[in-house]
Design a protein around this motif. Structure first.
Motif, PDB file in Angstrom:
ATOM      1  N   LEU A 297       2.175  12.747  -1.982  1.00 40.60           N
ATOM      2  CA  LEU A 297       2.756  11.930  -3.069  1.00 40.60           C
ATOM      3  C   LEU A 297       3.991  11.510  -2.594  1.00 40.60           C
ATOM      4  O   LEU A 297       4.819  10.427  -2.868  1.00 40.60           O
ATOM      5  CB  LEU A 297       2.579  12.750  -4.302  1.00 40.60           C
ATOM      6  N   ASP A 298       5.004  12.782  -2.298  1.00 44.98           N
ATOM      7  CA  ASP A 298       6.150  12.522  -2.279  1.00 44.98           C
ATOM      8  C   ASP A 298       6.798  11.294  -0.986  1.00 44.98           C
ATOM      9  O   ASP A 298       7.466  10.555  -1.304  1.00 44.98           O
ATOM     10  CB  ASP A 298       6.850  13.770  -2.045  1.00 44.98           C
ATOM     11  N   ASP A 299       5.841  11.632   0.085  1.00 46.12           N
ATOM     12  CA  ASP A 299       6.291  10.558   1.035  1.00 46.12           C
ATOM     13  C   ASP A 299       6.068   9.347   0.967  1.00 46.12           C
ATOM     14  O   ASP A 299       6.704   8.280   1.146  1.00 46.12           O
ATOM     15  CB  ASP A 299       5.703  11.259   2.221  1.00 46.12           C
ATOM     16  N   ALA A 300       4.987   9.068   0.494  1.00 47.79           N
ATOM     17  CA  ALA A 300       4.259   7.678   0.045  1.00 47.79           C
ATOM     18  C   ALA A 300       5.288   7.072  -0.967  1.00 47.79           C
ATOM     19  O   ALA A 300       5.718   5.804  -0.744  1.00 47.79           O
ATOM     20  CB  ALA A 300       3.066   7.750  -0.545  1.00 47.79           C
ATOM     21  N   LEU A 301       5.810   7.670  -2.076  1.00 49.28           N
ATOM     22  CA  LEU A 301       6.511   7.096  -2.966  1.00 49.28           C
ATOM     23  C   LEU A 301       8.056   6.900  -2.548  1.00 49.28           C
ATOM     24  O   LEU A 301       8.510   5.868  -2.962  1.00 49.28           O
ATOM     25  CB  LEU A 301       6.470   7.958  -4.269  1.00 49.28           C
ATOM     26  N   GLN A 302       8.337   7.859  -1.544  1.00 49.75           N
ATOM     27  CA  GLN A 302       9.576   7.328  -1.115  1.00 49.75           C
ATOM     28  C   GLN A 302       9.779   6.480  -0.271  1.00 49.75           C
ATOM     29  O   GLN A 302      10.600   5.388  -0.311  1.00 49.75           O
ATOM     30  CB  GLN A 302      10.227   8.654  -0.201  1.00 49.75           C
ATOM     31  N   VAL A 534       8.288  23.771  -1.470  1.00 49.11           N
ATOM     32  CA  VAL A 534       8.407  22.340  -1.143  1.00 49.11           C
ATOM     33  C   VAL A 534       9.254  21.583  -1.904  1.00 49.11           C
ATOM     34  O   VAL A 534       9.059  21.547  -3.079  1.00 49.11           O
ATOM     35  CB  VAL A 534       6.694  21.678  -0.944  1.00 49.11           C
ATOM     36  N   ARG A 535      10.313  21.039  -1.550  1.00 46.73           N
ATOM     37  CA  ARG A 535      11.332  20.142  -2.100  1.00 46.73           C
ATOM     38  C   ARG A 535      10.788  18.681  -2.086  1.00 46.73           C
ATOM     39  O   ARG A 535      10.654  18.148  -0.971  1.00 46.73           O
ATOM     40  CB  ARG A 535      12.695  20.320  -1.611  1.00 46.73           C
ATOM     41  N   THR A 536      10.622  18.059  -3.054  1.00 43.21           N
ATOM     42  CA  THR A 536      10.202  16.622  -3.044  1.00 43.21           C
ATOM     43  C   THR A 536      11.786  15.829  -3.023  1.00 43.21           C
ATOM     44  O   THR A 536      12.674  16.182  -3.705  1.00 43.21           O
ATOM     45  CB  THR A 536       9.483  16.532  -4.399  1.00 43.21           C
ATOM     46  N   ARG A 537      11.533  14.589  -2.613  1.00 42.89           N
ATOM     47  CA  ARG A 537      12.827  13.776  -2.405  1.00 42.89           C
ATOM     48  C   ARG A 537      12.820  12.523  -3.236  1.00 42.89           C
ATOM     49  O   ARG A 537      14.027  11.880  -3.601  1.00 42.89           O
ATOM     50  CB  ARG A 537      12.945  13.182  -1.033  1.00 42.89           C
TER      51      ARG A 537
END
Length: 560
Positions: A297-302, A534-537
């Motif tokens: 989720l995090d990589d796609a939204l970033q 896991v740190r979200t960006r």
């Protein structure tokens, strides 16, 4: 399959990987992309050339984020070379059976030498003659692919790893316990021990994690990982991509692995020769499920970041309407996760606007059936705020109903069932009474909020035809139908119970999850929080829902 032989073989192997990741047969995929199953099979075995159109269509059907389309120019370059060598012969038959590596007519790269390289950010580039193309996260081609798919019943099995290349047996452990994960040894490694490619899902695109593995020991419930090469680890921690440090305790009868987001080293422990990792971060279905969902989720939204904000602004006019249905074509440049976020955010705000107009405390109907869908409740920042706001608006306990058919449970891996369980536990932590039906008749019912026999709010983004469909209606037939559905599910819930702990125990039983293990592990993770794991960006992703759910479930271990 021999993906290393040529771009066409590599393309076929990737197509097979993505198809199997979605649980599709060759015929199933053929129906989705308007091709025969036989054609799909031949392309996977490198016996037929894929067209650009087919690559793009398969990317959409399999949610690959363009992986096949990025590979296709390499295949086309090979095809032109094959035609030049074959003269007037059929290029589709060039080299005979493509899996027969001993055929002396088969040349691995007939279009010329293909060179792969990894840049400092972990991107993989391919160069054929004078053309250079980005392959994205396909780092598996650089080294030994540990988890290549197999035919038939062995599809879920992983390839063995030479002992000398897997000093701590980490890759072997991951390959045996988490289906769909692919690992490779980067060459050159640039400080990375393993490149781990996490699988996607129905909407999740899949993502990569760079890993360093270090020896560790567990003393008095504390994990201490030893850093032998501090300079190498410091360089690894400064890298821009998602990266994970793994502490490996191999002294016991069974190896244990503990995860730590490597940015924790960069921000708080530079130059450390020993690193403490919470024992709660032990790699199992709970922590893997969290890593899988949050990273995807995090990589796609970033990646969507600016485009998502611009699209949301472009679609703001729909907020003035009480009813709207918007297709995904209104946001063509976004990932499937971007579409998920837009639909979820719009539906949440639609409900919050209309909720005060309902004449009585309503029942909510939710469409999530699997952990992938339910992870939005745990990780989308606006979903947590939405639960807080609806609780404040209603001022009383509400009911939220789910339809979770038995086939959805059977088809979901354990880590996804844990995510679904945690999403429902999060709702119970807000005082929302959850009801669950297994009746597949209700599978197609859109998401709604109904004041029985009076008024209904429609708000659907899960498994819909478009990004969202919303409405506010008093139509008798619609309201009556929703009232009947809500009443039937409440009367025949498979997790019926007088208290949250009774309902959640019944849910764990239905999802085939061990209650004692769940409460113990969630309690451990709840004490430490998930941010060091896991740190979200992306600013659109938050661990608040997940940490609340884990703490709540952990507190139930002492409940009677």
């Amino acid at each position: 399959m021999s993906p290393h032989l040529s771009p066409r073989h590599f393309f076929g192997a990737e197509l097979r990987h993505w198809r199997r990741l979605h649980g599709l047969s060759q015929d199933d995929l053929g129906l989705m992309v308007h091709a025969s199953g036989d054609m799909i099979g031949k392309i996977e075995k490198a016996e037929r050339w894929p067209t650009s159109e087919l690559a793009q269509t398969c990317d959409v059907a399999l949610a690959t984020s363009g992986a096949l389309a990025r590979l296709w120019p390499l295949v086309e370059a090979q095809r032109h070379g094959a035609r030049g060598r074959a003269g007037t012969s059929d290029a589709d038959n060039f080299g005979g059976h493509a899996d027969n590596a001993s055929d002396d007519r088969l040349e691995p790269f007939p279009a010329g030498k293909m060179t792969l390289r990894v840049d400092e950010e972990g991107n993989v580039w391919a160069q054929v003659n004078r053309r250079t193309l980005l392959l994205g996260s396909m780092a598996g081609v650089l080294g030994q692919v540990v988890s290549a798919p197999r035919d038939g019943a062995a599809a879920a099995q992983q390839a063995p790893v030479p002992a000398g290349e897997d000093q701590f047996n980490f890759a072997d452990y991951v390959a045996r316990n988490f289906s769909g994960v692919r690992l490779s040894r980067p060459v050159p490694d640039y400080g990375v021990d393993w490149t781990v490619l996490l699988p996607g899902g129905r909407a999740l695109p899949g993502c990569g994690v760079s890993v360093q593995v270090h020896p560790a020991r567990v003393l008095d419930k504390k994990v201490r990982a030893t850093i032998d090469d501090v300079a190498r680890t410091n360089g690894f921690a400064r890298r821009a991509e998602r990266k994970m440090m793994v502490g490996a305790d191999t002294d016991g009868d069974s190896p244990r692995y503990f995860l730590l987001d490597a940015r924790d080293l960069r921000d708080h422990r530079p130059n450390a020769k020993e690193v403490s990792i919470p024992s709660a971060y032990e790699l199992d279905d709970l922590t893997y499920g969290l890593l899988w969902a949050a990273s995807n989720l995090d990589d796609a939204l970033q990646a969507d970041d600016q485009a998502l904000e611009e699209t949301r602004a472009d679609l703001a006019a729909y907020e003035r309407l009480s009813t709207s249905a918007v297709s995904r074509e209104a946001a063509p440049g976004l990932t499937e996760v971007g579409h998920m976020w837009l639909g979820s955010d719009f539906c949440a705000r639609h409900i919050l606007r209309a909720l005060p107009t309902l004449p009585q405390v309503p029942t909510f109907w939710t469409r999530e059936q699997r952990g992938e869908e339910a992870s939005a409740w745990l990780l989308f920042d606006h979903k947590y705020r939405y639960l807080q706001q609806t609780t404040q608006l209603l001022g009383a306990s509400a009911v939220r109903a789910f339809c979770i058919p038995e086939h959805a449970v059977r088809e979901s891996p354990r880590y996804e069932r844990i995510l679904l369980f945690l999403a429902i536990a999060l709702m119970e932590s807000f005082g929302i009474e959850v009801r669950v039906t297994t009746d597949e008749e209700y599978d197609s019912i859109e998401g709604f909020v109904v004041a029985p026999n009076e008024q209904a709010i429609i708000a659907n983004w899960v498994r819909g035809d478009g990004m969202w469909h919303v409405d506010v209606t008093g139509r008798t037939t619609v309201v009556r139908r929703f009232t009947e559905v809500a009443g039937d599910v409440s009367a025949h819930s498979v997790i019926d119970g007088a208290s949250p702990v009774m309902r959640l125990q019944a849910l764990a039983h239905y999802l085939e999850l061990d209650w004692a293990w769940l409460t113990r592990r969630c309690g451990q993770l709840g004490q430490h929080g998930s941010t060091r794991l896991v740190r979200t960006r992306s600013h659109l992703v938050s661990p608040a829902g997940l940490d609340t759910a884990c703490s709540y479930v952990g507190s139930l271990s002492t409940s009677r």
